[in-house]
Write a protein that holds these residues in place. Structure first.
Motif, short mmCIF file in Angstrom:
data_model
loop_
_atom_site.label_atom_id
_atom_site.label_comp_id
_atom_site.label_asym_id
_atom_site.label_seq_id
_atom_site.Cartn_x
_atom_site.Cartn_y
_atom_site.Cartn_z
N ARG A 142 0.55 39.44 -16.75
CA ARG A 142 0.41 37.96 -16.32
C ARG A 142 0.76 37.63 -14.99
O ARG A 142 0.34 36.79 -14.15
CB ARG A 142 1.11 37.00 -17.50
CG ARG A 142 0.97 35.68 -17.49
CD ARG A 142 1.76 34.60 -18.22
NE ARG A 142 1.22 35.06 -19.79
CZ ARG A 142 1.51 35.88 -20.59
NH1 ARG A 142 2.72 36.36 -20.32
NH2 ARG A 142 1.07 36.03 -21.72
N GLY A 186 -1.93 37.89 -12.06
CA GLY A 186 -2.76 37.00 -11.64
C GLY A 186 -4.02 36.86 -12.72
O GLY A 186 -4.03 37.77 -13.64
N PRO A 187 -5.09 35.94 -12.49
CA PRO A 187 -6.11 35.84 -13.45
C PRO A 187 -6.90 36.99 -13.70
O PRO A 187 -7.32 37.47 -14.55
CB PRO A 187 -6.96 34.50 -13.11
CG PRO A 187 -5.93 33.66 -12.28
CD PRO A 187 -4.75 34.79 -11.63
N GLU A 188 -7.04 37.64 -12.39
CA GLU A 188 -7.97 38.87 -12.48
C GLU A 188 -7.50 40.07 -13.36
O GLU A 188 -8.24 40.87 -14.14
CB GLU A 188 -8.25 39.36 -10.99
CG GLU A 188 -8.97 38.18 -10.15
CD GLU A 188 -9.13 38.91 -8.76
OE1 GLU A 188 -8.66 40.06 -8.43
OE2 GLU A 188 -9.88 38.29 -7.93
N ALA A 189 -6.13 40.29 -13.11
CA ALA A 189 -5.37 41.40 -13.83
C ALA A 189 -5.42 40.91 -15.51
O ALA A 189 -5.73 41.92 -16.34
CB ALA A 189 -4.00 41.52 -13.62
N GLY A 218 -7.92 39.66 -16.95
CA GLY A 218 -9.20 39.85 -17.59
C GLY A 218 -9.46 41.27 -18.07
O GLY A 218 -10.25 41.50 -18.84
N VAL A 219 -8.27 42.09 -17.89
CA VAL A 219 -8.39 43.52 -18.78
C VAL A 219 -7.72 43.63 -19.96
O VAL A 219 -7.93 44.40 -20.78
CB VAL A 219 -7.78 44.60 -17.82
CG1 VAL A 219 -8.59 44.70 -16.59
CG2 VAL A 219 -6.38 44.35 -17.67
#
Length: 539
Positions: free
Chosen positions: A471, A474-477, A479-480
């Protein structure tokens, strides 16, 4: 036995003419020979077990002849550290492995099922586990299991008998803690402690009551008619036979041929034999009391000497001149006594006490600390500090799992799994749970006791820490992360009931229903004018 109660001798007659022996008699004689061999192998343990009982569990059933119920067996016990530690450790095992009135196990779908099949049978398995747990709670399991754990901690080996209760009982399960003095155990072909012999001395009426309709040998009937209190050895044996267990009861009639009283099969053995730890090449287990036995004996002797020294310090040792006037035999050392003495004599003179209480107390404190450490009393004690943080509680649970990890693995293999398989077989035959096979492929056992949950909670804490780290990236991490799968895994790790967790298919249907717009509603029909009464229309 004393009085009129006598026991038939189990000796064999001298070899005589060879006679044809019936198949049942030959089978019974072979079983008695195996029982005799196992008894001889056990004989070397009995004196060791008796020492452990005398020092740590004096109320246990003795192995030496002459013991009767109600005997005072604590006359030579001066220090209570070991008996107290044994009781605490047995209570901790019961609370950590199979806590009463708590869900300590569950049934979950196995790995060979598809997701659709797992979602379909998960609620049914949860209901079946609830039924089995209810039978455990209504039975006498907690009482008998605690007694078995006392034997386990004291001598390293215990036996618990699980039978089907007769109809009308509150529970379909009935438990009996079998004393090790009555059970002779041996390992089967696969190295498990699953061969059990139990010997009992019964009278003829008792034999007929327990085995109605059986035909007894003529010699046994004659001996029972002449002396009704005559007791005959009856050996009960449960041995593995292929994928099942054969149960045989043999009457040893003395000089006559042995007779088979009962014969049958069990899917699982009714005797659950388990050990604390096992040395290589040995059949019976070893206990923490055996490890602490030298300290227990020494502490017992130190307390005995301290008490003797204390009695000397209280009453004192005195000396007097033998002047022909003072009679030591007539002296009473009580307050207010006037002791006559000759003029010029010393009278009574106290003798100095060479003992030192401080040194003996230091030795005793060290011995008691080592005994409590060996019996885990100092590390499995209840929490008394209400200010402990969550991290401290987790660390304490991890320490407990580390201390009892090896023992818990053995108890899970020798006690918990056979216990649940036997209970499932009984309740499935009674029709109280569905016909499920707990084989590890279609249906798996899931242990939810505090000790089993300790490792699962550590894994869950590691997963939560990973989620916090992701968390922060960021938001991209994020996503997994599969949030739904993570939530289901955390629910299983924390032992959440399956009916509270929505399946993957149900979650997908709910998401699809949210994504689709609602269908257009049909136009509502016009509202007809109200029908007025005739007197209203015409005024």
């Amino acid at each position: 036995m004393s009085g009129s109660q006598t026991t038939a001798h189990a000796t064999r007659a001298a070899p005589g003419p060879v006679r044809a022996r019936s198949p049942d008699a030959g089978k019974a004689a072979a079983l008695l020979d195996r029982f005799a061999q196992a008894s001889r192998r056990r004989a070397g343990w009995e004196s060791h077990w008796q020492d452990c009982y005398d020092c740590a569990l004096p109320n246990g059933q003795p192995f030496r002849a002459g013991g009767t119920p109600g005997d005072r067996r604590v006359d030579r016990l001066f220090d209570g550290t070991a008996p107290d530690g044994v009781e605490q450790l047995a209570a901790s095992l019961l609370a950590q492995l199979t806590p009463p009135w708590s869900r300590w196990f569950g049934f979950v779908p196995g790995p060979e099922l598809t997701d659709v099949e797992r979602d379909r049978i998960a609620p049914m398995l949860d209901r079946a586990a609830t039924v089995v747990q209810a039978h455990f709670d209504r039975s006498n399991y907690a009482v008998e299991a605690h007694q078995a754990f006392l034997d386990l901690v004291t001598v390293g080996t215990a036996s618990l008998l699980l039978e089907e209760a007769p109809p009308g009982e509150p529970s379909g399960l009935r438990f009996t803690a079998v004393p090790l003095a009555d059970a002779v155990l041996d390992e089967g072909p696969q190295g498990r402690l699953d061969i059990t012999f139990r010997r009992a001395d019964l009278t003829v009426p008792q034999i007929r009551h327990r085995f109605p309709g059986v035909t007894l040998p003529a010699a046994v009937m004659r001996a029972g008619a002449q002396e009704p209190d005559t007791r005959f050895p009856v050996v009960e044996a449960v041995e593995p036979d292929g994928v099942s267990y054969r149960w045989t009861v043999v009457l040893d009639g003395g000089e006559g041929e042995p007779a088979i009283l009962a014969d049958g099969r069990f899917a699982q053995s009714p005797f659950l034999n388990f050990r604390w730890l096992k040395a290589s090449g040995e059949v019976y287990g070893r206990s923490p009391v055996m490890k602490a036995l030298p300290d227990i004996r020494t502490a017992n002797k130190v307390v005995e000497l301290v008490l003797k020294n204390a009695s000397i310090a209280v009453t004192g040792i005195w000396q007097a001149d033998d002047d022909g006037v003072l009679n030591p035999a007539a002296i009473r050392l009580v307050p207010g006594t006037i002791i006559p003495k000759a003029v010029g004599s010393q009278g009574l003179t106290p003798l100095a006490n060479p003992g030192r209480f401080d040194v003996s107390q230091l030795v005793l404190d060290d011995l008691r600390a080592r005994i409590r450490h060996a019996l885990l009393a100092d590390r499995l004690a209840p929490l008394n500090d209400a200010r402990m943080t969550a991290t401290e509680v987790m660390e304490r649970a991890a320490e407990m799992a580390r201390l009892l990890g090896a023992t818990y693995g053995r108890l899970q293999a020798e006690l918990l799994t056979p216990l649940l398989l036997r209970a499932v077989a009984i309740l499935r035959r009674r029709g109280e749970i569905p016909d499920i096979a707990v084989d590890g492929r279609l249906v798996e056992l899931q242990y939810r006791s505090p000790l089993a949950q300790a490792q699962a909670q550590r894994d869950a804490q590691a997963t939560l820490h990973w989620l916090e780290s992701v968390r922060g990236l960021g938001p991209e991490a994020l996503g997994v992360v599969d949030a739904a799968a993570t939530a289901r895994w955390l629910g299983e790790a924390f032992g959440v009931p399956g009916r509270l967790i929505r399946s993957a298919a149900a979650a997908a249907d709910a998401d699809q229903a949210k994504a689709e717009p609602p269908p257009p509603s049909a136009p509502s029909p016009p509202i007809p004018p109200p029908v007025l009464p005739e007197e209203v229309i015409h005024g």
